[in-house]
Design a protein around this motif. Structure first.
Motif, PDB file in Angstrom:
ATOM      1  N   ALA A 111      10.802 -10.398  -7.885  1.00  0.00           N
ATOM      2  CA  ALA A 111      10.462 -11.328  -6.799  1.00  0.00           C
ATOM      3  C   ALA A 111      11.372 -11.129  -5.598  1.00  0.00           C
ATOM      4  CB  ALA A 111      10.542 -12.770  -7.302  1.00  0.00           C
ATOM      5  N   GLY A 112      12.648 -10.835  -5.843  1.00  0.00           N
ATOM      6  CA  GLY A 112      13.579 -10.593  -4.748  1.00  0.00           C
ATOM      7  C   GLY A 112      13.230  -9.342  -3.967  1.00  0.00           C
ATOM      8  N   VAL A 125      -2.602  -5.741   4.648  1.00  0.00           N
ATOM      9  CA  VAL A 125      -2.200  -5.228   3.336  1.00  0.00           C
ATOM     10  C   VAL A 125      -0.956  -5.967   2.843  1.00  0.00           C
ATOM     11  CG1 VAL A 125      -1.333  -3.197   2.106  1.00  0.00           C
ATOM     12  CG2 VAL A 125      -3.259  -2.982   3.676  1.00  0.00           C
ATOM     13  N   SER A 126      -0.036  -6.236   3.751  1.00  0.00           N
ATOM     14  CA  SER A 126       1.174  -6.977   3.377  1.00  0.00           C
ATOM     15  C   SER A 126       0.827  -8.393   2.928  1.00  0.00           C
ATOM     16  CB  SER A 126       2.143  -7.031   4.565  1.00  0.00           C
ATOM     17  OG  SER A 126       2.549  -5.729   4.952  1.00  0.00           O
ATOM     18  N   ILE A 144      10.558  -6.799   0.883  1.00  0.00           N
ATOM     19  CA  ILE A 144       9.456  -6.000   1.437  1.00  0.00           C
ATOM     20  C   ILE A 144       8.691  -6.809   2.490  1.00  0.00           C
ATOM     21  CG2 ILE A 144       7.222  -4.940   0.894  1.00  0.00           C
ATOM     22  CD1 ILE A 144       8.408  -4.192  -1.849  1.00  0.00           C
ATOM     23  N   LEU A 145       8.427  -8.069   2.184  1.00  0.00           N
ATOM     24  CA  LEU A 145       7.681  -8.911   3.128  1.00  0.00           C
ATOM     25  C   LEU A 145       8.495  -9.182   4.389  1.00  0.00           C
ATOM     26  CD1 LEU A 145       6.015 -11.423   0.646  1.00  0.00           C
ATOM     27  CD2 LEU A 145       4.962  -9.479   1.819  1.00  0.00           C
ATOM     28  N   VAL A 188       9.800  -0.683  -1.947  1.00  0.00           N
ATOM     29  CA  VAL A 188       8.526  -0.672  -2.687  1.00  0.00           C
ATOM     30  C   VAL A 188       8.722  -0.054  -4.066  1.00  0.00           C
ATOM     31  CG1 VAL A 188       6.209   0.350  -2.759  1.00  0.00           C
ATOM     32  CG2 VAL A 188       7.063  -0.667  -0.632  1.00  0.00           C
ATOM     33  N   TYR A 189       9.446   1.060  -4.109  1.00  0.00           N
ATOM     34  CA  TYR A 189       9.700   1.740  -5.392  1.00  0.00           C
ATOM     35  C   TYR A 189      10.531   0.861  -6.320  1.00  0.00           C
ATOM     36  CZ  TYR A 189      11.061   5.529  -8.565  1.00  0.00           C
ATOM     37  OH  TYR A 189      11.269   6.311  -9.676  1.00  0.00           O
ATOM     38  N   ALA A 190      11.551   0.206  -5.763  1.00  0.00           N
ATOM     39  CA  ALA A 190      12.391  -0.682  -6.574  1.00  0.00           C
ATOM     40  C   ALA A 190      11.579  -1.869  -7.088  1.00  0.00           C
ATOM     41  CB  ALA A 190      13.584  -1.167  -5.753  1.00  0.00           C
TER      42      ALA A 190
END
Length: 398
Positions: free
Chosen positions: A46-47, A237-238, A52-53, A95-97
Motif C-alpha cells: 500500500a505504501g 490509468v493512474s 506511485i500515485l 511500480v516494480y517494488a
C-alpha cells in the motif's frame, strides 16, 4: 499590474487543466488513503502504491500548469523550472517494488534492491545543483537560459520512458511467474490472481511504449496542446490502479486468511531439471496416487478453503516437492485444479442428493471449500461445461 490588483486570468480554468486537475486530485486522495492504510498495517504494498500515485500526480503538474499559462508568468515559471515534478526515473522502480510487494507480502526492499533508485537520486541531485547554482552562484538563469523546463528535455524524457518501459516489462515478467507458481501452491489461487494488476501493467506498457516511440522517431512531434491527450490517458490509468489497488488493500485486510504464500525461488539449473524427482520412481508415484486418492475421499481436506500444498503434504507424509510430483504426473494437473475438482465433485454430489432444495448453491460451494461465488461459478463451468444453475436444470429434466 498594481500590487493591490488580482490577475483575473489566474482564476480562469481551461478545460484541459480542469480535467488534469480532477485526475490529480483523485490520485492524491487515494494516495493519502493508501498511505494511511500502509501506516496502520504491516503491508508495504500500500505504501508503494501511495508513492506511485503521488509521483503520477506530480507528473501531470507541468501540463496542468502549462495550460493555465504558468510558464509565461514570473514566479510560477521558476517553480515549474526548479521543482523536478516529472520523476520518470523513480516511477518505474516504484511500480516494480509495488508488484513485488503485492505478490510477495514478505518481500522487503533492502540491500542491493535500493540500487534501482540510484538514477532517480542522481537526477534529484542534478536538479538541486541547478537550483543552487542559479540562485546563489550565477544570480540569474544559467541552466534555464533557454527558457525550457529541464524535465521536458528530450534526453531526460527518452531515458525516463526507457527506464519506465524496462521496469514495466520486469513487473509483467514477475506477475506471470507469480501466476505460474501460485496454482501449484494454494487451492484458492483465483482469489489472489490480481488480474487487474496485469491490465494496469499492459495499459502502462502501451502508453509508455507509444510515448517512447514518438520521442525517439519524432522528437519534435506535436505541440504542447496535442500531447494533452497522452497525459489525460496517463491520469486515467493512474485512477484505475488507484481504485483497484485501494480496493485490494481493504479486501486483503478484511479477508487476511487468504494469504499469499512464499513462492519458490528461481528454477534449478538445467542439469537438475532432468531428474527433478530422483527419489520417486514410477512405482512409487502410482502407490502414492492411491494413498492420495484415499486421503482425499476419507479426510476431504479440500473442504478447507485455506488449503495449500504444504498442508496437504503434511497430511500425506511427503515433502511439498514429492506431493507436487504425484499430482502433476499422476493426475496431470496442478495443485489448484486438483483440489477444485474435488470441490466440484462434492457440490455435484450434493446437488444430485437434492440438497440444493434446502440450501443455496453458494452455501454448498462454501461447504465444499470454495471461498467465493465468482470462483465457484468459473470453476464449475470449466469442469462441467455448464453453469451451476444449468446443471440443476438438466437434472430436473431427467
Amino acid at each position: 499590474m498594481p500590487p493591490d490588483q488580482v490577475d483575473l486570468s489566474l482564476l480562469s480554468l481551461p478545460l484541459q487543466s480542469a480535467l488534469l486537475l480532477a485526475e490529480m486530485a483523485f490520485c492524491l486522495l487515494f494516495g493519502l488513503l493508501l498511505l494511511r492504510h500502509s501506516l496502520l498495517t504491516p503491508r508495504p504494498a500500500a505504501g508503494w502504491l501511495a508513492l506511485i500515485l503521488l509521483l503520477s500526480t506530480l507528473y501531470l503538474v507541468p501540463w496542468a500548469a502549462g495550460h493555465l499559462g504558468w510558464y509565461g508568468r514570473d514566479g510560477y515559471r521558476e517553480l515549474l523550472f526548479y521543482v523536478p515534478f516529472q520523476q520518470l526515473l523513480l516511477i518505474g522502480p516504484c511500480v516494480y517494488a509495488y508488484v513485488r510487494a503485492l505478490l510477495n507480502p514478505g518481500h522487503r526492499t533492502r540491500g542491493r534492491g535500493w540500487w534501482h533508485f540510484l538514477p532517480a537520486l542522481v537526477y534529484l541531485l542534478y536538479s538541486l545543483v541547478m537550483f543552487l547554482w542559479d540562485a546563489f552562484a550565477a544570480g540569474s538563469y544559467s541552466f534555464y537560459g533557454d527558457g525550457r523546463d529541464r524535465d521536458l528535455d528530450p534526453w531526460y524524457q527518452t531515458v525516463g520512458f526507457a527506464s519506465l518501459l524496462i521496469y514495466t516489462l520486469l513487473s509483467i515478467r514477475r506477475y506471470h511467474r507469480y501466476r505460474r507458481d501460485i496454482v501449484s501452491e494454494v487451492s484458492y489461487s483465483d482469489a489472489i490472481t490480481y488480474r487487474w494488476v496485469r491490465r494496469y501493467l499492459l495499459l502502462l506498457l502501451l502508453l509508455v511504449g507509444l510515448r517512447l516511440t514518438f520521442l525517439i522517431a519524432y522528437p519534435d512531434f506535436g505541440s504542447f496542446g496535442q500531447k494533452f491527450w497522452y497525459y489525460l490517458a496517463f491520469g486515467a490509468v493512474s485512477m484505475m490502479v488507484a481504485v483497484a489497488g485501494y480496493t485490494e488493500a481493504i479486501r486483503r485486510e478484511a479477508s487476511g486468511h487468504l494469504a499469499v504464500p512464499e513462492l519458490p525461488g528461481p528454477e534449478p539449473p538445467e542439469t537438475e531439471k532432468e531428474t527433478p524427482y530422483p527419489e520417486m520412481d514410477a512405482a512409487d508415484l502410482a502407490d502414492w496416487k492411491i494413498r492420495l486418492t484415499t486421503l482425499m475421499d476419507e479426510q476431504q481436506p479440500h473442504r478447507n478453503a485455506q488449503l495449500n500444498l504444504t498442508d496437504l503434504a503434511q497430511q500425506l507424509g511427503l515433502t511439498r516437492r514429492q506431493t507436487s510430483a504425484v499430482i502433476n504426473r499422476e493426475f496431470a494437473c496442478n495443485f489448484n485444479d486438483f483440489i477444485n475438482r474435488y470441490r466440484i465433485r462434492a457440490v455435484s454430489r450434493a446437488i444430485d442428493r437434492g440438497e440444493h432444495r434446502q440450501r443455496t448453491l453458494l452455501a454448498l460451494a462454501l461447504e465444499a471449500g470454495f471461498n467465493s461465488k465468482t470462483t465457484f461459478n468459473r470453476v464449475f463451468k470449466r469442469e462441467t461445461g455448464q453453469t451451476p444453475r444449468q446443471y440443476v436444470a438438466s437434472l430436473a429434466k431427467k
